[in-house]
Write a protein that holds these residues in place. Structure first.
Motif, PDB file in Angstrom:
ATOM      1  N   SER A  31      -9.561   7.750  -2.020  1.00  0.00           N
ATOM      2  CA  SER A  31      -9.924   6.658  -2.928  1.00  0.00           C
ATOM      3  C   SER A  31     -11.318   6.126  -2.629  1.00  0.00           C
ATOM      4  O   SER A  31     -12.010   5.627  -3.518  1.00  0.00           O
ATOM      5  N   ASN A  41      -6.148   3.299  -3.246  1.00  0.00           N
ATOM      6  CA  ASN A  41      -5.376   3.469  -2.019  1.00  0.00           C
ATOM      7  C   ASN A  41      -6.285   3.290  -0.809  1.00  0.00           C
ATOM      8  O   ASN A  41      -7.469   3.641  -0.851  1.00  0.00           O
ATOM      9  N   ASN A  74      -7.378   4.854   1.709  1.00  0.00           N
ATOM     10  CA  ASN A  74      -7.631   6.141   2.358  1.00  0.00           C
ATOM     11  C   ASN A  74      -8.964   6.696   1.873  1.00  0.00           C
ATOM     12  O   ASN A  74      -9.585   6.164   0.940  1.00  0.00           O
ATOM     13  N   LYS A 104      -0.332  -0.869  -5.204  1.00  0.00           N
ATOM     14  CA  LYS A 104      -1.529  -1.175  -4.425  1.00  0.00           C
ATOM     15  C   LYS A 104      -1.968  -2.612  -4.748  1.00  0.00           C
ATOM     16  O   LYS A 104      -2.422  -2.906  -5.847  1.00  0.00           O
ATOM     17  N   ALA A 141       0.819  -1.215   0.000  1.00  0.00           N
ATOM     18  CA  ALA A 141       0.000   0.000   0.000  1.00  0.00           C
ATOM     19  C   ALA A 141       0.852   1.264   0.000  1.00  0.00           C
ATOM     20  O   ALA A 141       1.931   1.307   0.598  1.00  0.00           O
ATOM     21  N   SER A 142       0.341   2.278  -0.676  1.00  0.00           N
ATOM     22  CA  SER A 142       0.920   3.622  -0.617  1.00  0.00           C
ATOM     23  C   SER A 142      -0.142   4.561  -0.063  1.00  0.00           C
ATOM     24  O   SER A 142      -1.340   4.275  -0.154  1.00  0.00           O
ATOM     25  N   TYR A 143       0.280   5.672   0.516  1.00  0.00           N
ATOM     26  CA  TYR A 143      -0.657   6.644   1.095  1.00  0.00           C
ATOM     27  C   TYR A 143      -1.656   5.921   2.014  1.00  0.00           C
ATOM     28  O   TYR A 143      -2.874   6.063   1.893  1.00  0.00           O
ATOM     29  N   PHE A 144      -1.111   5.136   2.922  1.00  0.00           N
ATOM     30  CA  PHE A 144      -1.884   4.213   3.762  1.00  0.00           C
ATOM     31  C   PHE A 144      -2.502   4.953   4.951  1.00  0.00           C
ATOM     32  O   PHE A 144      -1.845   5.196   5.960  1.00  0.00           O
ATOM     33  N   HIS A 174       4.562   3.059  -4.692  1.00  0.00           N
ATOM     34  CA  HIS A 174       3.296   3.551  -5.222  1.00  0.00           C
ATOM     35  C   HIS A 174       2.314   2.414  -5.542  1.00  0.00           C
ATOM     36  O   HIS A 174       1.201   2.646  -6.000  1.00  0.00           O
TER      37      HIS A 174
END
Length: 389
Positions: free
Chosen positions: A309, A304, A306, A289, A224-227, A287
């Motif tokens: 998304s 993502n 968050n 997912k 995951a990115s921007y978790f 980056h």
């Protein structure tokens, strides 16, 4: 039971692709071999070395008589000025900006975040990879870690239907849809295309993730990115760990968004106390997912974990029901862990509730949550105003 709006469909081939040479070589090969149509819809399309190479390939396809349809996000692809758009249209490519920004508009919330390549309605590339040097590694650029999946089969028709939503009816009339798929001797893959688009009342990917966490029995691996998962998903992760599920989450050791790292570190203390293993990729920006449940179900795409998304962007994922593919994906993630990850020491995040560091991370987390809430509120206001027109 996994929640699905769309039914799983047989796939003749499913291939995991990593950002860099692997993905962009395949992309160029597919464009070169196209027979009648190319759809490319992407969040970021930079006109750097990578972007110019892909754009040149698309123009060459038009010269061969191929219909080319390009959609870029109006916020994340600023290189597509009016002059550039006019030049691309002159070459024969049908190009469109999704929700271009206007000085009178505050509609920044709903963005075209999915990444779709659809060739001849038969081959689809779906994932988190944008068109830019940082994803290809061209010009000795440090390659961001990302993933995509290539699918061949009936699910490509669902991808086609999603592409249609972006274009007006006068354009769609030109599209041919008499596609048949060869009968394969081996169809071990069942795939399902899922969407998130709150504007159209679709939250399929969010529900897929919740159901994967809820139904996992032995193992759950998340890249995951921007978790920044919400309370419901954090609670589901906690309950999964309590019933004995081995959970590993691979996150980025660096980020292109300054507040993301301390906000994510605020969540580390919550995750670590629940015996969830956290790994940080340290070689470049992460980056990708992807999630794998019980070595059977895999989901890959642009989504993502968050609120943006969940409620603010158009997202697209592919769910793959296959033990064979899940093993391939799991081996890839294990390789990533061995190649360039460090395991987080839980003791480093057992801060006192009122420590300065904990307070700083909490503030960063709340600032990001508030920002996402404001974007969603603006989008919701615009939706309601359109309803009453």
């Amino acid at each position: 039971m996994l929640f699905q709006t769309h039914a799983f469909k047989p796939a003749h081939a499913v291939t995991l692709l990593r950002s860099g040479t692997e993905y962009f070589s395949r992309l160029q090969q597919l464009i070169d071999n196209a027979q009648h149509s190319i759809h490319l819809q992407v969040y970021i399309f930079d006109l750097d070395t990578t972007g110019n190479i892909i754009l040149a390939k698309l123009k060459q396809a038009v010269q061969r008589g191929i219909m080319v349809y390009l959609v870029v996000d109006g916020y994340a692809s600023p290189h597509f000025t009016l002059a550039v758009l006019a030049s691309i249209r002159k070459s024969g490519i049908s190009v469109k900006q999704f929700a271009p920004l206007h000085y009178k508009s505050l509609k920044i919330g709903r963005r075209l975040h999915h990444k779709i390549v659809l060739i001849d309605d038969r081959f689809a590339l779906i994932g988190g990879i944008n068109i830019a040097d940082k994803y290809s590694g061209y010009n000795n650029t440090q390659t961001w870690l990302d993933v995509a999946v290539e699918i061949q089969g009936e699910a490509c028709l669902d991808v086609m239907a999603i592409c249609e939503l972006i274009w007006p009816k006068r354009i769609r009339k030109k599209w041919k849809k008499n596609v048949t798929f060869p009968i394969s001797q081996k169809e071990n893959y069942q795939v399902c295309v899922t969407q998130n688009d709150w504007w159209r009342r679709k939250i399929e990917i969010s529900k897929t993730y919740r159901d994967m966490i809820r139904s996992s029995q032995s193992e759950l691996i998340i890249l995951a990115s921007y978790f920044l998962p919400g309370f419901r998903k954090r609670l589901l992760l906690k309950k999964a760990s309590e019933r004995g599920v081995n959970i590993a989450i691979i996150l980025g050791g660096m980020s292109d968004i300054p507040l993301i790292k301390p906000a994510m570190h605020y969540l580390y203390s919550v995750l670590c106390v629940n015996n969830i293993s956290i790994y940080e990729w340290t070689q470049s920006v992460l980056h990708g997912k992807m999630a794998i449940s019980d070595k059977q179900l895999t989901t890959i795409g642009s989504y993502n974990l968050n609120a943006l998304s969940d409620y603010g962007s158009l997202e697209l994922n592919v769910n793959i029901e296959s033990a064979e593919f899940a093993q391939t994906a799991s081996s890839f993630l294990q390789k990533i862990i061995a190649e360039g990850c460090v395991k987080i020491n839980p003791q480093l995040y057992q801060h006192k509730p009122y420590s300065v560091l904990h307070a700083y991370r909490f503030v960063c987390f709340q600032i990001l949550r508030l920002s996402l809430f404001i974007l969603f509120a603006l989008m919701r206001r615009d939706r309601m105003s359109r309803k009453h027109i």
